[in-house]
Design an enzyme around this catalytic site. Structure first.
Site, PDB file in Angstrom:
ATOM      1  N   GLY A 106     -22.691  25.741  62.702  1.00  0.00           N
ATOM      2  CA  GLY A 106     -23.821  26.056  61.827  1.00  0.00           C
ATOM      3  C   GLY A 106     -23.325  26.791  60.601  1.00  0.00           C
ATOM      4  CG  ASP A 161     -27.263  16.844  67.164  1.00  0.00           C
ATOM      5  OD1 ASP A 161     -27.336  18.085  67.067  1.00  0.00           O
ATOM      6  OD2 ASP A 161     -27.934  16.179  67.980  1.00  0.00           O
ATOM      7  CE1 TYR A 168     -37.410  35.600  64.040  1.00  0.00           C
ATOM      8  CE2 TYR A 168     -36.666  36.781  65.984  1.00  0.00           C
ATOM      9  CZ  TYR A 168     -36.411  35.919  64.939  1.00  0.00           C
ATOM     10  OH  TYR A 168     -35.163  35.361  64.818  1.00  0.00           O
ATOM     11  CB  VAL A 210     -31.236  37.712  54.838  1.00  0.00           C
ATOM     12  CG1 VAL A 210     -30.350  38.935  54.783  1.00  0.00           C
ATOM     13  CG2 VAL A 210     -30.903  36.859  56.038  1.00  0.00           C
TER      14      VAL A 210
END
Length: 400
Positions: free
Chosen positions: A48, A111, A235, A273
């Protein structure tokens, strides 16, 4: 082609290759200005690696620690008629600057949840690096294709138990609204854990370990966010929080496994962020606009790059070689400044007072918007956005 920003919902559907390159260079320069990361890693895999914290981790490893890096991501290249994704241009820029400094840089576009991506990464490590001493896991994806069955599972950004209503900002109209989100079903919660939990992180580390490519003392880190009661309903106490708790479960299992070879596994809890991932979460843009203004006023503001550099140099790779401070759950806490009582109390007091009219004055909302558009390569000083640019940017990448 001449590329201008086009915003739809919480994403920008166009990207600017020159702007994305400028963003990457800015982070590289920031890293170099901080000086070398003493005791830093030398052979690093980032799963990632194309934007947000993952990209900053790759930059910190390469330009702060002189590391050889392999990045895994799922991005779209540009064509002559359509720009690619920001992550594609970010990765191309990283590769260009790394190679210019003689640093090893290889990328896999595919992927990351698949067996194929893991096998390809292992093949590259064996051929070029032998072993790796750090694995960063920084995937943010709304969907996961299960590698064995091929089933597509989707995550949900929903509360648990009861509907959640809160003041939020409509980032298209710049107005304060009341946002309501219905609670997740049991299936949606389970699916969110499947997509965003720790299972794939474990699969990566298990595959790497079985292949014998994890060096003695190898460290792995996965990124999380906890926040405070201002964002908890959507969250930490929501479906996404359950997935992040599963990340903690995986960290303990992996830490036991890696301890045998002198290594470690930690979840790093980072600050909020402006990223493509956080902009999709209801209430987060307004919270970020508030907390950023206060943190800037206190001299505590950090973007992705500053956070990651602090994680490397003051937690995982301290100059004196000492073990990192962790919380009671063995997590690295980089959200410590954001969670300071005075910062959070300021946000709690401010939240009910925010209106469309006072939004620009009481928060850093327009700075938030500028930072958001910058993620896609726009609004950067010194770039001529009326100039013709080539959306087709090629680099050293393995396509799966």
């Amino acid at each position: 082609m001449i590329i201008k920003p086009k915003i739809r919902g919480f994403i920008c559907t166009t990207t600017h290759p020159v702007g994305c390159e400028a963003n990457v260079l800015e982070q590289i320069n920031l890293t170099k200005a901080r000086g070398p990361i003493v005791n830093g890693p030398k052979r690093v895999l980032v799963v990632g690696s194309s934007s947000g914290y993952g990209l900053s981790s790759r930059i910190a490893a390469a330009f702060g620690s002189g590391a050889a890096t392999i990045g895994v991501f799922f991005e779209k290249p540009g064509t002559e008629s359509k720009p690619g994704t920001a992550g594609w241009y970010n990765s191309a820029a990283f590769d260009k600057f790394a190679k210019a400094e003689g640093l090893y840089s290889k990328s896999i576009n595919g992927d990351a949840f698949s067996h194929e991506a893991k096998a390809k990464a292992i093949e590259l490590i064996k051929a070029d690096l032998g072993q790796i001493d750090m694995v960063v896991y920084s995937l943010a994806s709304p969907v996961r294709k299960l590698p064995d069955s091929g089933e597509l599972v989707r995550s949900s950004l929903k509360p648990i138990g009861q509907p959640y209503s809160s003041t939020a900002v409509d980032t298209n109209k710049d107005t304060i609204i009341e946002a309501s989100v219905e609670p997740a079903t049991e299936q949606e919660i389970a699916d969110t854990v499947t997509v965003m939990g720790g299972q794939d992180w474990e699969l990566w580390l298990n595959a790497l370990d079985e292949a014998g490519v994890l060096a003695e003392g190898c460290k792995t880190v996965a990124y999380s966010y906890i926040g405070t009661e201002l964002t908890w309903p959507i969250y930490w106490h929501g479906a996404l929080g359950k997935a992040k708790m599963d990340l903690d479960r995986a960290a303990h299992a992996l830490n036991d496994k890696l301890a045998a070879k002198g290594g470690s596994a930690n979840v790093a809890v980072l600050k909020s962020v402006v990223t493509q991932a956080s902009s999709a979460i209801p209430v987060m843009p307004l919270y970020i606009a508030m907390v950023f203004k206060k943190m800037r006023a206190e001299g505590l503001h950090e973007g992705c790059m500053e956070q990651i550099l602090r994680m490397f140099s003051e937690r995982l790779y301290k100059a004196d070689g000492s073990a990192p401070e962790v919380d009671e759950d063995n997590r690295l806490r980089l959200d410590d400044w954001e969670l300071r009582d005075d910062i959070q109390q300021h946000c709690r007091d401010l939240w009910p007072q925010i209106t469309t009219e006072n939004l620009p004055e009481l928060t850093d909302y327009f700075e938030y918007k500028a930072e958001f558009i910058k993620l896609f390569g726009f609004g950067i000083e010194g770039i001529d956005y009326d100039a013709d640019v080539n959306p087709e940017v090629n680099f050293d990448v393995i396509e799966l």
